[in-house]
Design a protein around this motif. Structure first.
Motif, PDB file in Angstrom:
ATOM      1  N   ARG A 220     -18.283 -20.146   8.803  1.00  0.00           N
ATOM      2  CA  ARG A 220     -17.662 -21.380   9.286  1.00  0.00           C
ATOM      3  C   ARG A 220     -16.789 -21.141  10.515  1.00  0.00           C
ATOM      4  N   HIS A 221     -16.421 -19.884  10.732  1.00  0.00           N
ATOM      5  CA  HIS A 221     -15.540 -19.574  11.856  1.00  0.00           C
ATOM      6  C   HIS A 221     -16.288 -18.892  13.000  1.00  0.00           C
ATOM      7  N   THR A 222     -17.619 -18.877  12.925  1.00  0.00           N
ATOM      8  CA  THR A 222     -18.415 -18.202  13.943  1.00  0.00           C
ATOM      9  C   THR A 222     -19.526 -19.129  14.415  1.00  0.00           C
ATOM     10  N   ARG A 223     -19.890 -19.040  15.677  1.00  0.00           N
ATOM     11  CA  ARG A 223     -20.885 -19.943  16.259  1.00  0.00           C
ATOM     12  C   ARG A 223     -22.308 -19.547  15.890  1.00  0.00           C
ATOM     13  N   GLY A 241     -17.682 -28.420  21.530  1.00  0.00           N
ATOM     14  CA  GLY A 241     -17.879 -27.315  20.587  1.00  0.00           C
ATOM     15  C   GLY A 241     -19.073 -26.452  20.887  1.00  0.00           C
ATOM     16  N   GLN A 243     -20.891 -23.613  23.670  1.00  0.00           N
ATOM     17  CA  GLN A 243     -20.555 -22.670  24.734  1.00  0.00           C
ATOM     18  C   GLN A 243     -21.817 -21.932  25.155  1.00  0.00           C
ATOM     19  N   SER A 260     -24.580 -21.587  22.251  1.00  0.00           N
ATOM     20  CA  SER A 260     -23.915 -21.218  21.001  1.00  0.00           C
ATOM     21  C   SER A 260     -23.058 -22.398  20.580  1.00  0.00           C
ATOM     22  N   CYS A 261     -22.955 -22.597  19.268  1.00  0.00           N
ATOM     23  CA  CYS A 261     -22.416 -23.860  18.779  1.00  0.00           C
ATOM     24  C   CYS A 261     -21.477 -23.638  17.604  1.00  0.00           C
ATOM     25  N   GLU A 262     -20.322 -24.288  17.640  1.00  0.00           N
ATOM     26  CA  GLU A 262     -19.410 -24.269  16.502  1.00  0.00           C
ATOM     27  C   GLU A 262     -20.060 -24.990  15.321  1.00  0.00           C
ATOM     28  N   PRO A 263     -19.736 -24.600  14.075  1.00  0.00           N
ATOM     29  CA  PRO A 263     -20.366 -25.228  12.910  1.00  0.00           C
ATOM     30  C   PRO A 263     -20.253 -26.746  12.887  1.00  0.00           C
ATOM     31  N   ASP A 264     -19.088 -27.282  13.252  1.00  0.00           N
ATOM     32  CA  ASP A 264     -18.883 -28.724  13.200  1.00  0.00           C
ATOM     33  C   ASP A 264     -19.614 -29.471  14.310  1.00  0.00           C
ATOM     34  N   GLU A 294     -17.419  -9.946  15.328  1.00  0.00           N
ATOM     35  CA  GLU A 294     -16.377 -10.959  15.581  1.00  0.00           C
ATOM     36  C   GLU A 294     -15.040 -10.480  15.026  1.00  0.00           C
TER      37      GLU A 294
END
Length: 301
Positions: A220-223, A241, A243, A260-264, A294
């Motif tokens: 959840r804290h990684t793209r 969110g 990058q 690359s994408c954040e979970p949310d 990470e």
């Protein structure tokens, strides 16, 4: 609440000028496979030696089955089995005799399970251990530990020297023991092995716990990595969110998107790609390798 077989809080240990452990925390719940990760020098082996009562801690709290592993080592060792990453055997004994000695130290050997493990690990127990390769010495230690009816398996680089086929057998056996309710503390450099087996993972760095949790929680804290081919160029400016966006054009004039994408943000990104006409789409969540890197990222990396 799950009973904790291993509870370590604020563990400290110094060897001369070297601070091997500097406030490490670790908890292992009954019935889980817990991956214990960190590179050489991070403090994994020192932690396990303290947990096994082989080294005394300088500070912090260490509880094993609710007892003190230093003061109650003899009693506690009857409920666990240990496999080191570098196995040394008695050269004059056969593999079978070494299994006898090691297994009796753990107690409660399941003879049927032992015979099954000797067969599955393709081990010749009649050969003298002096004639064994490193992999075969490792098999002896694994069979001796996995054949016992213990509550906790402490495995420190247990597949060192094994070929990929035997690594697969090891994973199958660990899954079986977990299904029977056995708890496993697994320290390994093979991140794929830990990812395949562990319910939870703790990553340590310089004698401290960097992060701990299930793979789902850590992800959840990684793209995630996203790759898509769309009919038209997507409007990605409206998506927060994301990058590392790279776009191009394939041989048929379609838009090739990497990001690359954040979970949310996955839902919003997929929506934007859908509006552009998705031809192909792949979303790859972070692997344990990614989570490990990470956790170790930083200015001193």
């Amino acid at each position: 609440m799950t009973e904790q077989l291993v509870e370590i809080t604020g563990l400290r240990k110094r060897f001369g000028r070297v601070q091997a452990l500097d406030g490490l925390d670790l908890s292992v719940g009954r019935g889980e496979v817990h991956g214990f990760l960190g590179p050489n020098g991070s403090g994994k082996s020192t932690t396990l030696r303290i947990l096994l009562g082989l080294t005394r801690a300088d500070g912090g709290v260490v509880r094993l089955f609710g007892g003190d592993p230093w003061k109650d080592a003899v009693e506690l060792h009857g409920s666990l089995a240990y496999v080191p990453g570098d196995v040394t055997l008695w050269p004059g004994l056969t593999g079978g005799q070494c299994i006898d000695v090691l297994a009796r130290a753990h107690g409660r050997v399941d003879e049927r399970r032992r015979a099954d493990l000797v067969d599955r690990f393709d081990l010749d127990p009649t050969r003298r251990s002096r004639d064994y390769s490193k992999g075969n010495r490792q098999k002896v230690s694994l069979v001796a530990a996995l054949a016992t009816d213990v509550e906790l398996l402490v495995l420190d680089e247990p597949t060192a020297g094994l070929d990929p086929l035997m690594e697969e057998v090891f994973q199958q056996v660990v899954h079986e023991r977990r299904a029977e309710g056995t708890t496993v503390l697994l320290s390994s450099h093979l991140l794929g092995e830990v990812e395949a087996l562990a319910d939870r993972v703790s990553i340590i760095r310089s004698g401290r716990t960097v992060t701990t949790g299930t793979l789902t929680e850590l992800r959840r804290h990684t793209r995630s990595a996203v790759r898509a081919v769309t009919v038209r160029p997507p409007d990605l400016d409206r998506v927060a969110g994301i990058q590392d966006v790279r776009t191009g054009t394939d041989d048929e004039g379609r838009t090739d998107v990497h990001a690359s994408c954040e979970p949310d943000a996955v839902g919003a990104l997929v929506g934007a790609l859908h509006d552009a006409g998705i031809h192909t789409l792949t979303v790859t969540p972070p692997s344990l390798d990614d989570l490990f890197l990470e956790a170790y990222a930083g200015p001193d990396r």
